[in-house]
Design an enzyme around this catalytic site. Structure first.
Site, PDB file in Angstrom:
ATOM      1  N   LYS A  22       0.885  -1.222   0.150  1.00 19.97           N
ATOM      2  CA  LYS A  22       0.132  -0.126  -0.132  1.00 19.97           C
ATOM      3  C   LYS A  22       0.838   1.237  -0.045  1.00 19.97           C
ATOM      4  O   LYS A  22       0.643   2.077  -0.807  1.00 19.97           O
ATOM      5  CB  LYS A  22      -0.940   0.177   1.131  1.00 19.97           C
ATOM      6  N   ASN A  23       2.050   1.278   0.988  1.00 21.09           N
ATOM      7  CA  ASN A  23       2.671   2.462   1.033  1.00 21.09           C
ATOM      8  C   ASN A  23       3.564   2.721  -0.146  1.00 21.09           C
ATOM      9  O   ASN A  23       4.389   3.679  -0.050  1.00 21.09           O
ATOM     10  CB  ASN A  23       3.472   2.424   2.237  1.00 21.09           C
ATOM     11  N   ARG A  92      -4.524  10.301   3.986  1.00 19.45           N
ATOM     12  CA  ARG A  92      -3.478  11.236   4.254  1.00 19.45           C
ATOM     13  C   ARG A  92      -2.590  11.007   3.017  1.00 19.45           C
ATOM     14  O   ARG A  92      -1.938  12.302   2.649  1.00 19.45           O
ATOM     15  CB  ARG A  92      -2.679  10.420   5.396  1.00 19.45           C
ATOM     16  N   CYS A 116      -5.622   7.489   8.958  1.00 17.99           N
ATOM     17  CA  CYS A 116      -5.910   7.088  10.256  1.00 17.99           C
ATOM     18  C   CYS A 116      -6.069   8.119  11.387  1.00 17.99           C
ATOM     19  O   CYS A 116      -4.900   9.015  11.453  1.00 17.99           O
ATOM     20  CB  CYS A 116      -4.956   5.935  10.302  1.00 17.99           C
ATOM     21  N   ARG A 121      -0.188  13.999  13.682  1.00 12.81           N
ATOM     22  CA  ARG A 121       0.264  13.845  12.085  1.00 12.81           C
ATOM     23  C   ARG A 121       0.557  15.164  11.374  1.00 12.81           C
ATOM     24  O   ARG A 121      -0.385  15.350  10.237  1.00 12.81           O
ATOM     25  CB  ARG A 121      -0.589  12.911  11.258  1.00 12.81           C
ATOM     26  N   PRO A 122       1.375  15.877  11.886  1.00 12.27           N
ATOM     27  CA  PRO A 122       1.459  17.183  11.226  1.00 12.27           C
ATOM     28  C   PRO A 122       2.131  17.221   9.725  1.00 12.27           C
ATOM     29  O   PRO A 122       2.593  16.194   9.591  1.00 12.27           O
ATOM     30  CB  PRO A 122       2.393  18.205  12.323  1.00 12.27           C
ATOM     31  N   ILE A 123       1.979  18.332   8.981  1.00 18.58           N
ATOM     32  CA  ILE A 123       2.791  18.306   7.749  1.00 18.58           C
ATOM     33  C   ILE A 123       3.422  19.288   7.713  1.00 18.58           C
ATOM     34  O   ILE A 123       3.919  19.758   6.513  1.00 18.58           O
ATOM     35  CB  ILE A 123       1.571  18.136   6.627  1.00 18.58           C
ATOM     36  N   ASP A 124       4.055  19.958   8.718  1.00 20.00           N
ATOM     37  CA  ASP A 124       5.141  20.793   8.531  1.00 20.00           C
ATOM     38  C   ASP A 124       6.385  20.601   7.961  1.00 20.00           C
ATOM     39  O   ASP A 124       6.639  21.368   7.155  1.00 20.00           O
ATOM     40  CB  ASP A 124       5.458  21.319  10.021  1.00 20.00           C
ATOM     41  N   LEU A 125       6.905  19.322   8.077  1.00 21.24           N
ATOM     42  CA  LEU A 125       8.109  18.946   7.017  1.00 21.24           C
ATOM     43  C   LEU A 125       8.051  19.070   5.816  1.00 21.24           C
ATOM     44  O   LEU A 125       8.612  19.428   5.023  1.00 21.24           O
ATOM     45  CB  LEU A 125       8.590  17.849   7.701  1.00 21.24           C
ATOM     46  N   ASP A 304       3.512   0.551  12.180  1.00 14.97           N
ATOM     47  CA  ASP A 304       2.214  -0.179  11.480  1.00 14.97           C
ATOM     48  C   ASP A 304       2.276  -1.797  11.934  1.00 14.97           C
ATOM     49  O   ASP A 304       0.971  -2.182  11.840  1.00 14.97           O
ATOM     50  CB  ASP A 304       2.454  -0.329  10.007  1.00 14.97           C
ATOM     51  N   ARG A 396      -9.088  -0.363   4.013  1.00 14.68           N
ATOM     52  CA  ARG A 396      -8.017   0.632   3.471  1.00 14.68           C
ATOM     53  C   ARG A 396      -6.799   0.002   3.129  1.00 14.68           C
ATOM     54  O   ARG A 396      -6.180   0.672   2.242  1.00 14.68           O
ATOM     55  CB  ARG A 396      -7.825   1.751   4.670  1.00 14.68           C
TER      56      ARG A 396
HETATM   57  C1  UD1 Z   1       3.873   6.950   6.601  1.00 13.99           C
HETATM   58  C2  UD1 Z   1       3.233   5.424   6.242  1.00 13.99           C
HETATM   59  C3  UD1 Z   1       2.458   5.031   7.349  1.00 13.99           C
HETATM   60  C4  UD1 Z   1       3.510   4.929   8.696  1.00 13.99           C
HETATM   61  C5  UD1 Z   1       4.432   5.927   8.719  1.00 13.99           C
HETATM   62  C6  UD1 Z   1       5.438   5.599   9.805  1.00 13.99           C
HETATM   63  C7  UD1 Z   1       2.313   5.866   4.012  1.00 13.99           C
HETATM   64  C8  UD1 Z   1       1.407   6.141   3.025  1.00 13.99           C
HETATM   65  N1  UD1 Z   1       2.171   5.938   5.213  1.00 13.99           N
HETATM   66  O1  UD1 Z   1       2.962   7.826   7.165  1.00 13.99           O
HETATM   67  O2  UD1 Z   1       1.719   3.774   7.193  1.00 13.99           O
HETATM   68  O3  UD1 Z   1       2.644   4.441   9.816  1.00 13.99           O
HETATM   69  O4  UD1 Z   1       5.108   6.422   7.586  1.00 13.99           O
HETATM   70  O5  UD1 Z   1       6.403   4.635   9.252  1.00 13.99           O
HETATM   71  O6  UD1 Z   1       3.714   5.583   3.727  1.00 13.99           O
HETATM   72  N2  UD1 Z   1       5.995  14.234  11.231  1.00 13.99           N
HETATM   73  C9  UD1 Z   1       6.145  15.578  11.594  1.00 13.99           C
HETATM   74  N3  UD1 Z   1       5.999  16.463  10.507  1.00 13.99           N
HETATM   75  C10 UD1 Z   1       5.632  16.010   9.373  1.00 13.99           C
HETATM   76  C11 UD1 Z   1       5.627  14.878   9.105  1.00 13.99           C
HETATM   77  C12 UD1 Z   1       6.002  14.070   9.844  1.00 13.99           C
HETATM   78  O7  UD1 Z   1       6.057  15.900  12.596  1.00 13.99           O
HETATM   79  O8  UD1 Z   1       5.533  17.067   8.647  1.00 13.99           O
HETATM   80  C13 UD1 Z   1       5.980  13.109  12.353  1.00 13.99           C
HETATM   81  C14 UD1 Z   1       4.687  12.274  12.434  1.00 13.99           C
HETATM   82  O9  UD1 Z   1       3.925  13.110  13.418  1.00 13.99           O
HETATM   83  C15 UD1 Z   1       5.327  11.110  13.119  1.00 13.99           C
HETATM   84  C16 UD1 Z   1       6.987  11.029  12.198  1.00 13.99           C
HETATM   85  O10 UD1 Z   1       6.983  12.115  11.875  1.00 13.99           O
HETATM   86  O11 UD1 Z   1       5.628  11.259  14.585  1.00 13.99           O
HETATM   87  C17 UD1 Z   1       6.552  10.018  11.123  1.00 13.99           C
HETATM   88  O12 UD1 Z   1       5.982  10.312  10.424  1.00 13.99           O
HETATM   89  P1  UD1 Z   1       5.722  10.147   8.734  1.00 13.99           P
HETATM   90  O13 UD1 Z   1       7.055   9.275   8.301  1.00 13.99           O
HETATM   91  O14 UD1 Z   1       5.819  11.240   8.082  1.00 13.99           O
HETATM   92  O15 UD1 Z   1       4.493   9.142   8.464  1.00 13.99           O
HETATM   93  P2  UD1 Z   1       3.556   9.197   7.081  1.00 13.99           P
HETATM   94  O16 UD1 Z   1       4.436   9.483   6.090  1.00 13.99           O
HETATM   95  O17 UD1 Z   1       2.640  10.053   7.348  1.00 13.99           O
END
Ligand code: UD1
Length: 417
Positions: A22-23, A92, A116, A121-125, A304, A396
């Protein structure tokens, strides 16, 4: 509304074939917007997240068609740069569209993504990485508006190794000017898969799978055919199922080296594991406690698989501590496991589990994707009858979940209520 009815307590024996990851598939679908030539994804799983992403592609003006398990995407007529909020909220991964839509149209508009509910789950990065590439971003009324003429290569250091941010920056940079270097990049195998796919389209990406990814922008990308890597989380789910139920299972279309952290834990608790090429064989003996499960970015123990592993620890001999380091509220399965007779105390991000000889059948609710899978495994292993409700979470990420379990001897069926 659908639910599983499960009569638990039977061993799992036989074979299970694993779907494509999936990912891995979701970012590939986003990447398909980067070319106006045809993309064919072989062995594309028809899970709800993929179908939602296909719908988003449709909204952008891409033509998509499933032929068996092969998905063809033709983005030659894509013209829309806006991702509707109803779809963005469904998953997401819609956020991955930002990088590729910006690269294709020079602008993108997207509602804040859903997925989920397992924490903030911020997207700041994602956003700060895109800004470093020269993208102008405005956030207003729940929408993110991005504009850029052409992204400009940059040296980007991620505060933490985010999978999605790494992938999004790669997608935005791949047709940009000059070189982009992403440091402290996430190392998940799905990122290397995205790199391989993009390079097959004519991109110049190197280093994915390590902490430093280098993207040299190219003018144009062309069409490609690709088979994504097998799903390591689905593989792990079935291995854990076998460990919980006993019996002997052969898991086919797996990549054992992508699951080293789990295989190590399963061996520690006394499962017998043999792997050869793309097959993993497991036979479950006495279940000793795994003692400590601490989630961390790849190659550490995957978040996961935390929920399925927590379910397994409930019926292991002795005590286990599970520490969830990635997501704040990823313990929704625990109150449900307690309803099944598990002995668990939660303190913050840690769960303290005292093993019991067996779980008992109960009516439980899936609260998220992997938690739902974990509860299904618990039901399949438990004594007596259980129901697992809210299956849309499980759908999903897993295709034919109950068919695969039934094929291995579980007594499980899906009903509409
Ligand atoms: C992806 C996977 C998800 C998995 C996760 C961690 C997909 C579609 N989903 O999710 O199944 O559980 O990796 O292995 O590939 N973070 C920030 N700011 C950001 C982005 C992330 O602080 O802008 C933090 C998150 O809150 C979390 C950590 O970074 O604590 C890791 O998240 P991330 O690797 O980004 O997970 P996803 O890409 O959402």
């Amino acid at each position: 509304m659908e639910k599983f009815i499960v009569k638990g307590g039977r061993p799992l024996c036989g074979e299970v074939e694993i779907q494509s990851a999936k990912n891995a598939v979701l970012p590939l679908l986003a990447a398909s917007v980067l070319t106006d030539e045809k993309i064919i994804i072989h062995k594309c799983p028809r899970i709800a997240d993929v179908l939602n992403m296909v719908q988003i592609l449709g909204e952008l003006g891409c033509k998509t068609q499933f032929d068996g398990d092969d998905l063809t995407i033709d983005s030659s007529d894509a013209a829309n740069h806006e991702i509707p909020s109803a779809l963005a909220k469904e998953l997401r991964s819609s956020v991955f569209m930002l990088g590729s839509v910006i690269a294709r149209f020079g602008r993108a508009r997207i509602a804040y993504p859903g997925g989920c509910d397992i924490g903030l789950r911020p997207i700041d990065l994602h956003l700060s990485g895109l800004r470093r590439l020269g993208v102008k971003i405005e956030e207003e009324g729940g929408y993110i508006d991005c504009t850029v003429e052409k992204t400009q290569g940059a040296d980007i250091l991620l505060d933490c190794p985010s999978v999605g941010a790494t992938e999004n920056i790669i997608l935005a940079a791949v047709k940009g000017k000059g070189r982009t270097v992403i440091r402290n990049a996430a190392k998940e195998p799905e990122i290397a898969d995205l790199q391989n796919f993009l390079n097959r389209m004519g991109a110049k990406v190197a280093g994915a799978g390590t902490a430093v990814v280098v993207v040299d922008g190219v003018q144009k990308l062309h069409g490609a055919e690709y088979t994504p890597i097998p799903d390591r989380i689905e593989t792990g789910t079935f291995l854990i199922a076998a460990a919980m139920c006993g019996g002997e299972l052969l898991v086919k279309n797996a990549v054992p080296e992508n699951l080293a952290a789990l295989l190590h834990k399963l061996r520690e608790i006394s499962c017998k594991i043999r792997s050869e090429n793309d097959k993993i064989y497991i036979s479950s003996c006495k279940r000793l406690s795994p003692k400590l499960i601490e989630t961390s970015p790849y190659p550490g123990f995957p978040t996961d698989l935390q929920a399925p592993m927590t379910a397994l620890a409930c019926i292991c001999e002795g005590s286990t501590v599970v520490v969830e380091n990635l997501f704040e509220t990823r313990f929704k399965h625990i109150p449900e496991l307690i309803r099944m007779g598990a002995d668990i105390t939660v303190r913050g991000r840690s769960a303290f589990i005292r093993g019991v000889p067996a779980l008992k059948g109960a009516d439980v609710f899936a609260g998220d994707l992997r938690g739902g899978a974990a509860l299904t495994l618990a039901a399949v292993a438990a004594e007596g009858e259980s129901t697992v409700s809210d299956l849309f979470h499980i759908d999903r990420g897993y295709t034919e979940f109950e068919h695969k379990l039934r094929g291995a001897g579980a007594d499980i069926r899906r009903i509409r209520v």
